[in-house]
Design a protein around this motif. Structure first.
Motif, PDB file in Angstrom:
ATOM      1  N   ALA A  39      39.630   7.984  18.865  1.00  0.00           N
ATOM      2  CA  ALA A  39      39.939   7.033  19.946  1.00  0.00           C
ATOM      3  C   ALA A  39      41.076   7.553  20.815  1.00  0.00           C
ATOM      4  N   THR A  40      42.113   8.070  20.178  1.00  0.00           N
ATOM      5  CA  THR A  40      43.259   8.613  20.905  1.00  0.00           C
ATOM      6  C   THR A  40      42.827   9.787  21.775  1.00  0.00           C
ATOM      7  N   ASN A  41      41.992  10.633  21.233  1.00  0.00           N
ATOM      8  CA  ASN A  41      41.499  11.790  21.980  1.00  0.00           C
ATOM      9  C   ASN A  41      40.689  11.365  23.210  1.00  0.00           C
ATOM     10  N   LEU A  42      39.918  10.292  23.082  1.00  0.00           N
ATOM     11  CA  LEU A  42      39.115   9.808  24.213  1.00  0.00           C
ATOM     12  C   LEU A  42      39.979   9.266  25.348  1.00  0.00           C
ATOM     13  N   ARG A  52      46.059   5.149  28.838  1.00  0.00           N
ATOM     14  CA  ARG A  52      46.321   6.150  27.800  1.00  0.00           C
ATOM     15  C   ARG A  52      47.355   5.676  26.775  1.00  0.00           C
ATOM     16  N   THR A  53      47.866   4.467  26.955  1.00  0.00           N
ATOM     17  CA  THR A  53      48.889   3.920  26.068  1.00  0.00           C
ATOM     18  C   THR A  53      48.248   3.164  24.915  1.00  0.00           C
ATOM     19  N   PHE A  54      48.863   3.272  23.742  1.00  0.00           N
ATOM     20  CA  PHE A  54      48.331   2.607  22.551  1.00  0.00           C
ATOM     21  C   PHE A  54      49.485   2.145  21.664  1.00  0.00           C
ATOM     22  N   ALA A  55      49.179   1.231  20.776  1.00  0.00           N
ATOM     23  CA  ALA A  55      50.136   0.771  19.765  1.00  0.00           C
ATOM     24  C   ALA A  55      49.504   0.968  18.395  1.00  0.00           C
ATOM     25  N   LEU A 108      32.335   5.841  27.361  1.00  0.00           N
ATOM     26  CA  LEU A 108      33.549   5.964  26.564  1.00  0.00           C
ATOM     27  C   LEU A 108      33.397   5.216  25.234  1.00  0.00           C
ATOM     28  N   THR A 109      32.947   3.985  25.310  1.00  0.00           N
ATOM     29  CA  THR A 109      32.748   3.170  24.111  1.00  0.00           C
ATOM     30  C   THR A 109      31.640   3.748  23.245  1.00  0.00           C
ATOM     31  N   ASN A 110      30.565   4.227  23.858  1.00  0.00           N
ATOM     32  CA  ASN A 110      29.476   4.842  23.090  1.00  0.00           C
ATOM     33  C   ASN A 110      29.969   6.057  22.312  1.00  0.00           C
ATOM     34  N   LYS A 166      47.733  13.347  29.528  1.00  0.00           N
ATOM     35  CA  LYS A 166      46.473  13.481  30.276  1.00  0.00           C
ATOM     36  C   LYS A 166      45.891  14.848  30.009  1.00  0.00           C
ATOM     37  N   GLU A 167      44.582  14.869  29.878  1.00  0.00           N
ATOM     38  CA  GLU A 167      43.847  16.100  29.664  1.00  0.00           C
ATOM     39  C   GLU A 167      43.962  16.993  30.893  1.00  0.00           C
ATOM     40  N   ALA A 168      44.236  18.254  30.700  1.00  0.00           N
ATOM     41  CA  ALA A 168      44.318  19.197  31.823  1.00  0.00           C
ATOM     42  C   ALA A 168      42.929  19.391  32.420  1.00  0.00           C
TER      43      ALA A 168
END
Length: 169
Positions: A39-42, A52-55, A108-110, A166-168
């Motif tokens: 999930a973090t990678n996505l 891109r923020t998460f807890a 994304l969810t898939n 963010k992904e390059a």
């Protein structure tokens, strides 16, 4: 004349957990960790930091908690590892935010769900941990209110907040 009644034995919340359940719980927790990694990678594909923020919550450090173990929440999803008070087994709950699906499409969810099903799938025709995965679709306000509250309240003894780079391009 009153007769003396026998005092009822107090009920306990504790469940005896067998070695088999402990082994399975370790597998479910390992799947949770890999799901959070996926999930973090996505999240890396988003330009806006909010997406891109998460807890991360380690509920075992929260004395008021009764059955939650760990939790990952972001704008898009909530992935929860919890323990059933009935049998001591761990379960994985994935709450999908409908607004995120409407806003960004279902790919994304898939991708997340594909990874989650693969992690819990039994490859040897045994029960494995397939029983543990539960998927729910939530109205945006249910997921987002909890997400924003966690981010605004900030870090605590059991909550940590991060933002994926963010992904390059």
């Amino acid at each position: 004349m009153k007769t003396q009644t026998k005092a009822k034995a107090p009920k306990t919340q504790f469940v005896a957990i067998t070695n088999d359940v402990q082994q399975v719980n370790k597998e479910v927790e390992k799947a949770y960790t890999l799901m959070v990694d996926a999930a973090t990678n996505l999240l890396k594909r988003f330009d806006v930091a909010k997406f891109r923020t998460f807890a991360l919550m380690d509920h075992t450090k929260n004395e008021q908690n009764t059955n939650l173990v760990k939790e990952f929440i972001c704008y898009h999803w909530n992935i929860t590892l919890s323990m059933s008070p009935k049998d001591g087994k761990y379960y994985l709950f994935i709450d999908l935010g409908l607004e995120a699906i409407e806003k960004f499409g279902s790919m994304l969810t898939n991708n997340l769900l594909r990874e989650c099903y693969q992690l819990t799938h039994s490859n040897d025709n045994t029960g494995g941990i397939e029983y543990a995965l539960r998927v729910n679709y939530l109205p945006a306000e249910n997921l987002h209110n909890f997400y924003y509250r966690r981010v605004v309240e900030g870090e605590t003894d059991y909550v940590s907040i991060g933002t994926v780079e963010k992904e390059a391009a």
